[in-house]
Design an enzyme around this catalytic site. Structure first.
Site, short mmCIF file in Angstrom:
data_model
loop_
_atom_site.label_atom_id
_atom_site.label_comp_id
_atom_site.label_asym_id
_atom_site.label_seq_id
_atom_site.Cartn_x
_atom_site.Cartn_y
_atom_site.Cartn_z
N SER A 260 -72.51 60.94 25.43
CA SER A 260 -72.95 59.74 26.15
C SER A 260 -73.73 60.21 27.36
O SER A 260 -73.52 61.34 27.84
CB SER A 260 -71.72 58.95 26.63
OG SER A 260 -72.09 57.99 27.59
N TYR B 291 -63.37 58.93 30.71
CA TYR B 291 -64.45 58.82 29.72
C TYR B 291 -65.56 59.82 30.06
O TYR B 291 -66.03 60.56 29.20
CB TYR B 291 -64.99 57.39 29.72
CG TYR B 291 -66.06 57.13 28.67
CD1 TYR B 291 -65.71 56.81 27.36
CD2 TYR B 291 -67.42 57.16 29.00
CE1 TYR B 291 -66.69 56.55 26.39
CE2 TYR B 291 -68.39 56.90 28.04
CZ TYR B 291 -68.03 56.60 26.74
OH TYR B 291 -69.00 56.35 25.79
N LYS C 183 -66.84 63.02 27.73
CA LYS C 183 -68.19 63.15 27.18
C LYS C 183 -68.88 64.41 27.70
O LYS C 183 -69.67 65.03 26.97
CB LYS C 183 -69.01 61.89 27.48
CG LYS C 183 -68.45 60.63 26.80
CD LYS C 183 -68.39 60.77 25.27
CE LYS C 183 -68.01 59.49 24.57
NZ LYS C 183 -68.00 59.60 23.11
#
Ligand code: NDP
Length: 255
Positions: free
Chosen positions: A147, A162, A166
């Site tokens: 991402s 998160y 990533k």
């Protein structure tokens, strides 16, 4: 065979898509099928709708149930694929989750859940498929879903787990690309910006309004705008693209 088929065609290839029951995985699975690949989807709650859409379009697909955080379930699914399809040439390692939470309020259980699905889950799948590719001499392509959050820090929502997961994917990708280069296996990552999917549709409108001025292209992307990038990384035309993080984010990371 047309020139475009020569570059981007996937006929005869078997492609595994994790998390292909909805969102980005569903649309990319359909795209890989249209490029000629036989599709196998792994998710926890099934992918009947995706499989039906691919069949309706004249493609080949089936789905299997497995949780990517559970090694035994992944191994059982991969054995089933080898029985049914004989090989795995392409992996779109896409299953993922996100929890928006201030770090000081987040529980360690939430941190573990996000790292477990996004980072450990992709590691489990990549490792198990890499082993099969090496044993069978398949010069495959593994595409890990990262991402832009692996490179930038999103504003204004806080999602440290998160972002860390990533960033881990991007460096895991580089590590595996070098480790497996001698086998002809390529490992790349894809880093989208904000994409409209069920994951992002739960997002409150005020958050989306806050994102818009920060996106140089002034809109969210669509899953369809990721399909070509994945086909490129899967196909023979990207034979010298290895260990790369392909960023598709409307120029967000350039600021
Ligand atoms: P969705 O929530 O729409 O889809 C996630 C998919 O992952 C579902 O099919 C889900 O199926 C599957 N999944 C989740 N956990 C597991 C698990 N433990 N085992 C197996 N499958 C699982 O998400 P998106 O399509 O939006 O996102 C897909 C990927 O793209 C994620 O990795 C995400 O981080 C990444 N991404 C998304 C962006 C966005 O803006 N949407 C931007 C950048 C990256 P089931 O619940 O049935 O298991």
């Amino acid at each position: 065979m047309s020139y475009l088929d020569e570059l981007f065609g996937l006929t005869g290839k078997v492609a595994l898509v994790t998390g292909g029951g909805r969102g980005i995985g569903q649309v990319v699975a359909q795209g890989l099928a249209r490029a000629g690949a036989e599709i196998v989807i792994i998710s926890r709650s099934g992918a009947d709708e995706t499989v039906k859409k691919i069949h309706a379009d004249g493609g080949k697909a089936y789905s299997l149930l497995a949780d990517v955080t559970k090694e035994k379930e992944v191994d059982a699914a991969l054995s089933e694929i080898l029985k049914k399809s004989g090989k795995i040439d392409i992996v779109f390692n896409n299953a993922g989750t996100c929890i928006h939470e201030d770090t000081l309020k987040a529980s360690i259980a939430d941190w573990r859940e996000v790292i477990d699905v996004n980072l450990t889950g992709e590691y489990i799948v990549a490792r198990a498929v890499g082993k099969i590719m090496i044993e069978k001499g398949i010069k495959g392509s593994i595409i890990n879903m990262a991402s832009m959050s692996g490179t930038i820090v999103n504003i204004p929502q806080w999602q440290a787990s998160y972002n860390a997961s990533k960033a881990g994917i991007i460096h895991l990708t580089r590590s595996l690309a070098i480790e497996w280069s001698e086998y002809g296996i390529r490992v790349n990552s894809l880093s989208p910006g904000y994409i409209s999917t069920p994951m992002s549709s739960d997002t409150p409108q005020e958050l989306k309004d806050a994102w818009m001025p920060l996106i140089p292209n002034h809109r969210m992307g669509t899953p369809e705008e990721l399909v070509g990038a994945v086909i490129y990384l899967a196909a023979s035309t990207s034979g010298y693209t290895n260990g790369c993080d392909l960023i598709v984010d409307g120029a967000y990371h350039c600021q």
